[in-house]
Design a protein around this motif. Structure first.
Motif, short mmCIF file in Angstrom:
data_model
loop_
_atom_site.label_atom_id
_atom_site.label_comp_id
_atom_site.label_asym_id
_atom_site.label_seq_id
_atom_site.Cartn_x
_atom_site.Cartn_y
_atom_site.Cartn_z
N ASP A 116 -13.14 10.04 -3.11
CA ASP A 116 -14.25 9.08 -3.27
C ASP A 116 -14.13 7.83 -2.42
OD1 ASP A 116 -15.10 10.84 -5.20
OD2 ASP A 116 -14.52 9.60 -6.90
N ALA A 117 -12.90 7.45 -2.04
CA ALA A 117 -12.71 6.14 -1.41
C ALA A 117 -12.00 6.20 -0.07
CB ALA A 117 -11.94 5.21 -2.37
N GLY A 118 -11.80 7.39 0.48
CA GLY A 118 -11.25 7.50 1.83
C GLY A 118 -9.77 7.24 1.97
N TYR A 119 -9.03 7.27 0.87
CA TYR A 119 -7.57 7.08 0.97
C TYR A 119 -6.96 8.28 1.66
CZ TYR A 119 -7.42 2.89 -1.95
OH TYR A 119 -7.58 1.61 -2.42
N ARG A 120 -5.96 8.02 2.52
CA ARG A 120 -5.35 9.09 3.28
C ARG A 120 -3.83 9.08 3.25
NH1 ARG A 120 -9.31 10.93 2.41
NH2 ARG A 120 -10.97 11.74 3.74
N GLY A 166 -2.59 18.75 5.11
CA GLY A 166 -1.96 17.72 5.93
C GLY A 166 -2.83 16.52 6.21
N ASP A 167 -3.99 16.43 5.56
CA ASP A 167 -4.89 15.30 5.81
C ASP A 167 -4.42 14.03 5.13
OD1 ASP A 167 -7.28 14.26 6.95
OD2 ASP A 167 -8.24 14.32 4.98
N VAL A 168 -3.59 14.17 4.09
CA VAL A 168 -3.09 13.02 3.34
C VAL A 168 -1.58 12.92 3.55
CG1 VAL A 168 -2.94 11.90 1.08
CG2 VAL A 168 -4.90 13.38 1.62
N ARG A 169 -1.12 11.79 4.06
CA ARG A 169 0.30 11.63 4.35
C ARG A 169 1.10 11.19 3.13
NH1 ARG A 169 -0.52 8.37 9.99
NH2 ARG A 169 -0.43 10.14 11.42
N LEU A 176 4.38 -2.70 4.90
CA LEU A 176 3.59 -3.30 5.97
C LEU A 176 3.51 -2.37 7.18
CD1 LEU A 176 4.88 -6.96 5.66
CD2 LEU A 176 2.56 -6.15 5.14
N SER A 177 4.59 -1.66 7.47
CA SER A 177 4.57 -0.70 8.57
C SER A 177 3.63 0.45 8.27
CB SER A 177 5.99 -0.18 8.81
OG SER A 177 6.01 0.82 9.80
N ILE A 178 3.61 0.91 7.01
CA ILE A 178 2.70 1.99 6.61
C ILE A 178 1.25 1.55 6.75
CG2 ILE A 178 1.90 3.34 4.63
CD1 ILE A 178 4.91 3.33 3.71
N VAL A 179 0.94 0.35 6.27
CA VAL A 179 -0.44 -0.15 6.37
C VAL A 179 -0.88 -0.22 7.82
CG1 VAL A 179 -1.91 -2.16 5.98
CG2 VAL A 179 -0.36 -1.39 4.19
N GLU A 180 0.00 -0.69 8.69
CA GLU A 180 -0.34 -0.78 10.12
C GLU A 180 -0.54 0.62 10.71
OE1 GLU A 180 -1.14 -2.00 13.94
OE2 GLU A 180 -1.19 -3.12 12.06
N ARG A 181 0.33 1.56 10.35
CA ARG A 181 0.21 2.91 10.88
C ARG A 181 -1.06 3.60 10.40
NH1 ARG A 181 3.68 8.36 9.64
NH2 ARG A 181 3.42 9.35 11.69
N GLU A 182 -1.48 3.30 9.16
CA GLU A 182 -2.64 3.95 8.57
C GLU A 182 -3.94 3.18 8.82
OE1 GLU A 182 -2.73 6.91 6.97
OE2 GLU A 182 -0.59 7.18 7.44
N ARG A 183 -3.88 2.17 9.64
CA ARG A 183 -5.02 1.26 9.83
C ARG A 183 -6.32 1.99 10.15
NH1 ARG A 183 -3.90 -2.53 14.68
NH2 ARG A 183 -3.83 -0.45 15.61
N ARG A 243 -6.91 5.26 9.65
CA ARG A 243 -7.10 6.48 8.87
C ARG A 243 -7.67 6.19 7.47
NH1 ARG A 243 -4.42 11.06 8.53
NH2 ARG A 243 -3.27 10.30 6.71
N GLY A 244 -7.21 5.13 6.85
CA GLY A 244 -7.69 4.83 5.51
C GLY A 244 -6.66 4.08 4.70
N PRO A 245 -7.04 3.65 3.48
CA PRO A 245 -6.12 2.89 2.63
C PRO A 245 -4.99 3.76 2.09
CG PRO A 245 -8.42 2.55 1.98
CD PRO A 245 -8.39 3.72 2.92
N THR A 246 -4.01 3.08 1.49
CA THR A 246 -2.81 3.72 0.94
C THR A 246 -2.66 3.35 -0.52
OG1 THR A 246 -1.69 3.62 3.09
CG2 THR A 246 -0.29 3.90 1.15
N LEU A 247 -2.34 4.34 -1.36
CA LEU A 247 -1.93 4.10 -2.74
C LEU A 247 -0.42 4.02 -2.77
CD1 LEU A 247 -2.56 3.97 -5.84
CD2 LEU A 247 -2.23 6.46 -5.87
N VAL A 248 0.14 2.97 -3.39
CA VAL A 248 1.59 2.85 -3.52
C VAL A 248 1.93 2.86 -5.01
CG1 VAL A 248 1.44 0.32 -3.26
CG2 VAL A 248 3.64 1.47 -3.03
#
Length: 400
Positions: free
Chosen positions: A59-63, A118-121, A267-274, A276-281
Motif C-alpha cells: 500500500d505504501a511503496g516500502y521496499r 527480490g523486490d524487497v530488500r 542512515l546508510s540504508i536510507v541513502e541506499r534506498e532513496r 526505491r522506497g521507504p524502509t521499515l526498521v
C-alpha cells in the motif's frame, strides 16, 4: 467525554485500514519507520511486524526491512531472498544474530521476501557482535581489501593482506566472553589493534577517494557492500578498544558505541534506498525511541541515545516511530496491567489490537503511573508515560 472515549478517539483498531489512516495523518511520509518491541523472545511482535510490512509494501511503496541483527550476516539473507541460492535452514542459522534465526516469524519473513521475487530488500542493522563478545575484524577487512586490490593503484593501498592476517592472529582470542566484564581479558589494548584501526581508517579513505573508478569497474551495490564491511571493521575495533578500558563508565560506553554503529547502518540504508522506497526498521524500542534509553541492572543505570534518536537528528520528520505495548504475557509472567497504567487503560478498550496517535494518547494517559510488578527475567520495557508524546504512534496488543 470520558477517558475511554478519549482513548478510542486517539486511535483505531490495528488493521490494514488503521495503518493507512495512521500514515496519512503524519506530517510527511517517513523514509524510515521504526517499529519497536517491548521485549524480545516472543512471536507476537515479530508476527505483527510481518503483517505490517506486507501492508507497507503493498500500500505504501516500502521496499526494504531492517531488523536488529548482524549487518554483515544479513547480507546472506538478502542474497538468498534475491537468488534463492543456498538452504533456508542454513540462511536462518548464519544470517541472523542473537538466535533470531530460530524464530518462526523470521522464517516466515524470509520465505515471504523470497516470494516477492527480490523486490524487497532485507537488512541487518545491528553491529556484527553478540551480547557477550565481539569477533575479529579479519573477515570484514579482508573483504574490503580484496574488493580494492587490483582496482586501486598499488601505491594507494597502504598495508598488505598478509599484514592484516598477521595482526588479527588467532580469531579465538577476540571472542573471549569473559572480556565483556573483565577489561584485562580484552585484546583491545594490544598494539596490533591500534595498527589495525589505522589500516581500517586508511582503507576506507581509499575506498571513498577512488569511488568513481571502483563503482565504474564494479557497481554501486558492490561498492556499498565494501563500505559496509569497512564501517563494521572500524566499529568492531573501536568496540574492542573500549572493552579494554578499565573505567567506571565502561559498560555504558559500550552501549553508546553499539547504537552509534546501528545509526550509521540505518542512515546508510536510507541513502541506499532513496530511489526505491521507504524502509521499515524493527528492533527493541530502546534502540529506536527518541528519548534517552535507560536500563537498570544490578549496578548503575545505563543510559544511551538510541540508534533511532541519532538517525532522527539527520532525518527530521522523515523518521517516525511506533512503540509497541502489551497487556498481559503469561509466558513471560507478565500479568494483567494495573488500571492506572497506560497499558491498563488501553486494556479496557473493546478491541484486541489498537494503533494510537502518540501525542493524543499522551494527552489522555501521559500522567499515568509507570507499570511495575513484572519479573526482571522477562526483559520487558513497559511504556514510559512521559515518552508518549514523542512517539508518532503506539501499537497495543491486549494479550500475547
Amino acid at each position: 467525554m470520558t477517558n475511554r472515549s478519549k482513548l478510542e478517539d486517539a486511535g483505531r483498531p490495528l488493521t490494514r485500514d488503521g495503518l493507512r489512516d495512521f500514515l496519512d495523518g503524519l506530517p510527511n511520509p517517513p523514509r524510515l519507520l521504526g517499529l519497536g518491541e517491548p521485549t524480545h523472545g516472543g512471536q507476537a511482535f515479530p508476527q505483527l511486524r510481518n503483517e505490517i510490512l506486507r501492508y507497507l509494501v503493498e500500500d505504501a511503496g516500502y521496499r526494504s526491512i531492517a531488523i536488529e541483527s548482524d549487518c554483515l550476516a544479513g547480507l546472506l539473507v538478502d542474497d538468498y531472498v534475491h537468488t534463492g541460492d543456498g538452504e533456508l535452514d542454513d540462511v536462518l542459522t548464519r544470517g541472523f544474530s542473537h538466535g533470531f534465526g530460530a524464530y518462526a516469524a523470521n522464517r516466515d519473513l524470509v520465505e515471504w521476501l523470497r516470494d516477492c521475487g527480490g523486490d524487497v530488500r532485507f537488512y541487518g542493522f545491528d553491529a556484527p557482535m553478540e551480547t557477550m563478545y565481539a569477533p575479529s575484524p579479519r573477515g570484514a577487512m579482508l573483504y574490503a581489501y580484496d574488493f580494492m586490490a587490483g582496482r586501486v593503484d598499488a601505491d594507494l593501498m597502504l598495508g598488505a593482506r598478509g599484514e592484516i592476517e598477521e595482526l588479527c592472529g588467532d580469531d579465538a582470542r577476540w571472542v573471549d566472553p569473559a572480556a565483556a566484564m573483565d577489561p584485562a581479558r580484552s585484546v583491545g589494548s594490544a598494539p596490533e589493534v591500534t595498527r589495525l584501526r589505522v589500516l581500517a581508517d586508511d582503507l576506507r579513505a581509499v575506498l571513498v577517494a577512488d569511488a568513481p573508478r571502483l563503482i565504474a569497474a564494479t557497481s554501486a551495490d558492490a561498492w556499498w557492500r565494501a563500505d559496509l564491511h569497512l564501517r563494521a571493521a572500524a566499529g568492531l575495533l573501536r568496540y574492542h578498544a573500549a572493552m579494554a578500558q578499565d573505567t567506571p563508565g565502561r559498560v555504558n560506553r559500550l552501549m553508546w558505541m553499539r547504537d552509534a554503529m546501528m545509526a550509521e547502518s540505518l542512515l546508510s540504508i536510507v541513502e541506499r534506498e532513496r530511489d526505491r522506497g521507504p524502509t521499515l526498521v524493527f528492533a527493541a524500542s530502546a534502540h529506536l525511541q527518541r528519548q534517552l534509553s535507560r536500563w537498570e541492572q544490578a549496578g548503575p543505570i545505563l543510559a544511551w541515545w538510541s540508534a533511532g534518536a541519532i538517525a532522527a537528528t539527520r532525518l527530521g520528520d522523515a523518521y517516525a516511530f511506533i512503540a509497541t505495548a502489551l497487556g498481559a504475557a503469561p509466558d513471560k509472567e507478565i500479568g494483567v496491567p494495573a488500571p492506572d497504567t497506560v497499558e491498563g487503560l488501553l486494556a479496557g478498550l473493546p478491541h484486541e489490537r489498537y494503533l494510537l496517535d502518540g501525542p493524543r494518547l499522551a494527552a489522555v494517559a501521559g500522567h499515568s503511573s509507570p507499570r511495575a510488578g513484572f519479573p526482571p527475567a522477562a526483559g520487558y520495557f513497559p511504556l514510559e508515560p512521559a515518552h508518549l508524546a514523542e512517539a508518532e504512534g503506539v501499537a497495543f496488543l491486549r494479550k500475547v
